[in-house]
Design an enzyme around this catalytic site. Structure first.
Site, PDB file in Angstrom:
ATOM      1  CB  SER A 146      -0.907   0.024   1.226  1.00 30.24           C
ATOM      2  OG  SER A 146      -1.768  -1.085   1.240  1.00 30.24           O
TER       3      SER A 146
HETATM    4  N1  SAH Z   1      -1.220  -4.731   4.090  1.00 31.24           N
HETATM    5  C1  SAH Z   1      -0.499  -4.984   2.860  1.00 31.24           C
HETATM    6  C2  SAH Z   1      -1.340  -4.621   1.651  1.00 31.24           C
HETATM    7  C3  SAH Z   1      -1.313  -5.696   0.641  1.00 31.24           C
HETATM    8  S1  SAH Z   1      -2.482  -5.604  -0.671  1.00 31.24           S
HETATM    9  C4  SAH Z   1       0.853  -4.290   2.847  1.00 31.24           C
HETATM   10  O1  SAH Z   1       1.155  -3.519   3.758  1.00 31.24           O
HETATM   11  O2  SAH Z   1       1.641  -4.547   1.942  1.00 31.24           O
HETATM   12  C5  SAH Z   1      -3.812  -6.611  -0.060  1.00 31.24           C
HETATM   13  C6  SAH Z   1      -3.482  -8.034   0.291  1.00 31.24           C
HETATM   14  O3  SAH Z   1      -4.719  -8.650   0.711  1.00 31.24           O
HETATM   15  C7  SAH Z   1      -2.966  -8.911  -0.860  1.00 31.24           C
HETATM   16  O4  SAH Z   1      -1.760  -9.494  -0.485  1.00 31.24           O
HETATM   17  C8  SAH Z   1      -4.073  -9.952  -1.052  1.00 31.24           C
HETATM   18  O5  SAH Z   1      -3.583 -11.231  -1.445  1.00 31.24           O
HETATM   19  C9  SAH Z   1      -4.693 -10.004   0.327  1.00 31.24           C
HETATM   20  N2  SAH Z   1      -6.067 -10.516   0.386  1.00 31.24           N
HETATM   21  C10 SAH Z   1      -7.095 -10.305  -0.476  1.00 31.24           C
HETATM   22  N3  SAH Z   1      -8.214 -10.952  -0.077  1.00 31.24           N
HETATM   23  C11 SAH Z   1      -7.891 -11.587   1.095  1.00 31.24           C
HETATM   24  C12 SAH Z   1      -8.605 -12.435   1.999  1.00 31.24           C
HETATM   25  N4  SAH Z   1      -9.878 -12.785   1.794  1.00 31.24           N
HETATM   26  N5  SAH Z   1      -7.941 -12.908   3.081  1.00 31.24           N
HETATM   27  C13 SAH Z   1      -6.644 -12.583   3.316  1.00 31.24           C
HETATM   28  N6  SAH Z   1      -5.912 -11.806   2.488  1.00 31.24           N
HETATM   29  C14 SAH Z   1      -6.528 -11.306   1.387  1.00 31.24           C
END
Ligand code: SAH
Length: 218
Positions: A67
């Protein structure tokens, strides 16, 4: 490949990033201090090293992103964490958001649905600094019923709706920060759970996240 060396140049870039985020309206000094302390370039491939301190999202593999620092700061500020609270995060991704929370002294329980991203974190030596992060491979829509209830819940992917199971896993007085809507943009919402189990909802700014998807992916 990643590079784990935190130079004066990196630190200087980080200070500038903090000023950028402050200028965009983040006021919580504890959030800003956590961002200043964490070498964000450790969370990216070395190809992105020079741009790691730009206020932008970047690819981390499997079609997912780390993010934007402003977004991380914004969600963290709304979450109003206090040391030792139990925080559930949905969407571990690069672990950057979880590290910001861990740096602020809370217990983080973070769930990732992509097996490759989950496995990658086991080799990430910097994370030994944060024994207060626990990693789970699973579907965030289910939460972690056996580890709850939680003081705080943060969703870092675009939720099509507010999952009731996650509300159920919150303590009374607990706060959830969640970007809601399956379209191109989401509205950042903050939900405060009342003593009677009902929820008071506040709406904030518009953001764009990768989708929160049902089920696991190996
Ligand atoms: N908090 C992260 C943001 C990553 S983007 C950071 O600081 O880098 C969002 C993430 O959510 C992705 O890795 C995606 O695979 C995950 N995601 C999407 N749907 C999900 C679900 N149902 N359960 C767990 N993770 C999920």
């Amino acid at each position: 490949m990643r590079k784990y060396e935190d130079s004066y140049r990196h630190k200087g870039l980080r200070r500038k990033l903090v000023e950028t985020i402050r200028a965009k309206g983040i006021t919580d000094e504890k959030v800003l201090a956590a961002i200043e302390n964490i070498p964000r370039h450790y969370f990216l491939e070395s190809a992105f090293e020079d741009v790691a301190y730009e206020d932008r999202a970047f690819p981390i593999g499997e079609g997912q992103t780390i993010s934007q620092p402003y977004t991380v700061a914004y969600q963290t500020q709304l979450l109003e964490v206090k040391p030792f609270q139990k925080v559930l995060e949905i969407g571990t991704g690069s672990v950057y958001q979880a590290s910001v929370l861990a740096e602020m002294g809370v217990q983080v329980f973070t769930i990732e649905r992509q097996k490759k991203l989950f496995d990658q974190n086991k080799k990430f030596a910097y994370l030994r600094k944060y024994p207060n992060i626990k990693f789970f491979y699973g579907d965030g829509f289910e939460g972690l019923p056996t580890y709850g209830p939680f003081d705080r819940v943060i969703i870092t992917a675009a939720a099509p709706f507010v999952p009731q199971k996650l509300i159920d896993q919150m303590k009374p007085g607990g706060i959830m920060v969640i970007p809601v809507d399956a379209g191109e943009y989401q509205i950042m919402k903050r939900l405060i759970k009342q003593a009677d189990g009902s929820v008071v909802e506040e709406a904030y700014d518009r953001f764009s996240f990768v989708p929160m998807l049902v089920g696991k992916n190996d």
